[in-house]
Write an enzyme that holds these catalytic residues in place. Structure first.
Site, PDB file in Angstrom:
ATOM      1  N   GLY A  53      -7.247   4.024   5.200  1.00  0.00           N
ATOM      2  CA  GLY A  53      -7.653   5.374   5.601  1.00  0.00           C
ATOM      3  C   GLY A  53      -7.949   5.605   7.078  1.00  0.00           C
ATOM      4  O   GLY A  53      -8.511   6.640   7.430  1.00  0.00           O
ATOM      5  N   TRP A  55      -5.912   6.316   9.545  1.00  0.00           N
ATOM      6  CA  TRP A  55      -5.191   7.494  10.082  1.00  0.00           C
ATOM      7  C   TRP A  55      -5.841   8.774   9.535  1.00  0.00           C
ATOM      8  O   TRP A  55      -5.979   9.757  10.253  1.00  0.00           O
ATOM      9  CB  TRP A  55      -3.702   7.439   9.713  1.00  0.00           C
ATOM     10  N   ASP A  85      -1.628   7.450  -1.330  1.00  0.00           N
ATOM     11  CA  ASP A  85      -1.349   6.008  -1.301  1.00  0.00           C
ATOM     12  C   ASP A  85      -1.284   5.490  -2.738  1.00  0.00           C
ATOM     13  O   ASP A  85      -1.834   6.100  -3.654  1.00  0.00           O
ATOM     14  CB  ASP A  85      -2.423   5.246  -0.520  1.00  0.00           C
ATOM     15  N   ASP A 101       2.818   7.112  -5.854  1.00  0.00           N
ATOM     16  CA  ASP A 101       3.924   6.418  -5.175  1.00  0.00           C
ATOM     17  C   ASP A 101       4.764   7.476  -4.455  1.00  0.00           C
ATOM     18  O   ASP A 101       5.265   8.416  -5.098  1.00  0.00           O
ATOM     19  CB  ASP A 101       4.743   5.717  -6.277  1.00  0.00           C
ATOM     20  N   ASP A 126       2.599   5.879   7.599  1.00  0.00           N
ATOM     21  CA  ASP A 126       2.388   4.530   8.138  1.00  0.00           C
ATOM     22  C   ASP A 126       2.715   3.506   7.059  1.00  0.00           C
ATOM     23  O   ASP A 126       2.188   2.405   7.045  1.00  0.00           O
ATOM     24  CB  ASP A 126       0.912   4.418   8.590  1.00  0.00           C
ATOM     25  N   LYS A 166       6.351   5.114  10.577  1.00  0.00           N
ATOM     26  CA  LYS A 166       6.493   3.715  11.008  1.00  0.00           C
ATOM     27  C   LYS A 166       7.898   3.229  10.675  1.00  0.00           C
ATOM     28  O   LYS A 166       8.410   3.492   9.579  1.00  0.00           O
ATOM     29  CB  LYS A 166       5.456   2.856  10.293  1.00  0.00           C
TER      30      LYS A 166
HETATM   31  N1  SAM Z   1      -2.296   4.189   7.832  1.00  0.00           N
HETATM   32  C1  SAM Z   1      -3.178   3.332   7.060  1.00  0.00           C
HETATM   33  C2  SAM Z   1      -4.500   3.270   7.779  1.00  0.00           C
HETATM   34  O1  SAM Z   1      -4.551   3.670   8.931  1.00  0.00           O
HETATM   35  O2  SAM Z   1      -5.492   2.851   7.179  1.00  0.00           O
HETATM   36  C3  SAM Z   1      -2.602   1.952   6.878  1.00  0.00           C
HETATM   37  C4  SAM Z   1      -1.408   1.963   5.978  1.00  0.00           C
HETATM   38  S1  SAM Z   1      -0.997   0.351   5.417  1.00  0.00           S
HETATM   39  C5  SAM Z   1      -0.266  -0.348   6.825  1.00  0.00           C
HETATM   40  C6  SAM Z   1       0.398   0.641   4.403  1.00  0.00           C
HETATM   41  C7  SAM Z   1       0.077   1.337   3.118  1.00  0.00           C
HETATM   42  O3  SAM Z   1       1.315   1.733   2.528  1.00  0.00           O
HETATM   43  C8  SAM Z   1      -0.636   0.486   2.071  1.00  0.00           C
HETATM   44  O4  SAM Z   1      -1.912   1.015   1.808  1.00  0.00           O
HETATM   45  C9  SAM Z   1       0.273   0.596   0.826  1.00  0.00           C
HETATM   46  O5  SAM Z   1      -0.457   0.739  -0.387  1.00  0.00           O
HETATM   47  C10 SAM Z   1       1.043   1.869   1.142  1.00  0.00           C
HETATM   48  N2  SAM Z   1       2.314   1.997   0.404  1.00  0.00           N
HETATM   49  C11 SAM Z   1       3.352   1.122   0.380  1.00  0.00           C
HETATM   50  N3  SAM Z   1       4.328   1.603  -0.426  1.00  0.00           N
HETATM   51  C12 SAM Z   1       3.898   2.800  -0.912  1.00  0.00           C
HETATM   52  C13 SAM Z   1       4.454   3.768  -1.791  1.00  0.00           C
HETATM   53  N4  SAM Z   1       5.661   3.594  -2.339  1.00  0.00           N
HETATM   54  N5  SAM Z   1       3.752   4.894  -2.072  1.00  0.00           N
HETATM   55  C14 SAM Z   1       2.508   5.065  -1.531  1.00  0.00           C
HETATM   56  N6  SAM Z   1       1.929   4.181  -0.686  1.00  0.00           N
HETATM   57  C15 SAM Z   1       2.611   3.060  -0.378  1.00  0.00           C
END
Ligand code: SAM
EC number: 2.1.1.205
Length: 316
Positions: A53, A55, A85, A101, A126, A166
């Site tokens: 969280g 961002w 997420d 998702d 991200d 990203k």
């Molecule tokens: N932007 C976030 C922050 O600042 O705290 C960090 C994001 S983290 C690098 C990547 C996130 O992508 C993870 O929490 C993961 O659960 C989520 N993620 C990956 N594939 C996903 C999907 N298909 N649908 C939703 N979330 C997904």
């Protein structure tokens, strides 16, 4: 790596805890904003792949909290921030959370419903899959997440809006660039100072959303496939046409964030404290249900004896 050692080696990790951010990624979004002014005039935002969280915290602190202090604004005029997420996230003031998702159409529908017919000014993503270390595979899975993000963009972003996503730099970067250019006349790949040079990550900053005339979101994937085959970089031509051969696709790449600021690849000494013993801060908000939670439970149980382990296995 212990907390104190990481505090030394990763200045953004330490700064994140000092400033109350849940993750060091907060600095990446802030540095992208320093360069591209992405929050200007923004009232509605979607934060895709938002957990834990940081961002969303940036969005709340930059948009929601200042607006809340304004005496002229009614509650219905406050900025709308929707975060999605796979993982649940601890609450953040002014942020609506959706657990789902982003590759699933139903998630997009839930997001659209929150906007109640209005469109977003900004979509940020991200998202990252669990990295395997196989670069081609990681890049491919990452690009699928971006395309899922783009699908949501085509439903919720207003014309003229921005999309920040990203990316993992690799052999199909030019393909992705051309696909994004179909919808945004201005696409820049940016590397914030807080993103390590050793990491293949960068961020696509896509400005001025302008879908092709007569575009129907149902045709998105057909349209994207027309751009080229994944390894056919030389066949791509989304530039203004003055470059030749392999140089046809010219990708603007920009470093962003204060260039005299902290370097994420350097170690910095720990701050001096009065009693001489530096105490590492705890993380601001550990993930509330991380995927590795079960593995930790099993590890702990195995150290307490086999019966406990069997009980846990039966429970799951
Ligand atoms: N932007 C976030 C922050 O600042 O705290 C960090 C994001 S983290 C690098 C990547 C996130 O992508 C993870 O929490 C993961 O659960 C989520 N993620 C990956 N594939 C996903 C999907 N298909 N649908 C939703 N979330 C997904």
């Amino acid at each position: 790596m212990g907390k104190a050692s990481r505090d030394k080696r990763d200045i953004y990790y330490r700064k994140a805890k000092e400033e109350g951010w849940r993750a060091r990624s907060a600095f990446k979004l802030l540095q992208i904003d320093e360069e591209f002014n992405i929050f200007e005039g923004v009232k509605r935002v979607v934060d895709l792949c938002a957990a834990p969280g940081s961002w969303s915290q940036v969005l709340s602190r930059q948009l929601y909290l200042p607006a809340k202090l304004s005496p002229d604004l009614r509650d219905s005029d406050l900025p709308l921030i929707v975060a999605i997420d796979l993982q649940p996230m601890a609450p953040i003031e002014g942020v609506i959370q959706v657990q789902g998702d982003i590759t699933n159409a139903r998630t997009a529908e839930v997001v659209i419903r929150h906007f109640d017919g209005c469109k977003a000014d900004l979509v940020v993503c991200d998202g990252a899959p669990d990295v395997t270390g196989l670069h081609d595979m990681d890049e491919f899975v990452q690009s699928q997440l971006i395309l899922a993000g783009l699908t949501i963009v085509t439903h919720v972003l207003r014309e003229g809006g921005k999309f920040i996503a990203k990316i993992f730099r690799g052999k199909d970067t030019s393909l992705l660039y051309c696909q994004l250019k179909l919808f945004f006349p201005l696409v820049t790949f940016a590397k914030p100072k807080s993103s390590r040079n050793s990491s293949i990550e960068a961020f696509a900053v896509c400005e001025n959303y302008s879908p092709p005339a007569g575009f129907n979101p149902k045709d998105l994937h057909r349209l994207l496939e027309m751009v080229g085959s994944p390894s056919g970089g030389d066949d791509l031509d989304c530039s203004s046409g003055w470059l030749e051969g392999p140089n046809k696709v010219y990708i603007p790449f920009l470093a962003c964030g204060d260039l005299s600021g902290y370097d994420s690849d350097r170690s910095y000494p720990l701050p001096k404290v009065a009693d001489g013993i530096y105490k590492s801060l705890d993380p601001v908000q550990p993930p509330i249900a991380p995927p590795y939670k079960r593995a930790l439970e099993l590890k702990k149980a195995s150290s307490h004896g086999i019966q406990e382990l069997e009980k846990l296995s039966l429970d799951s």
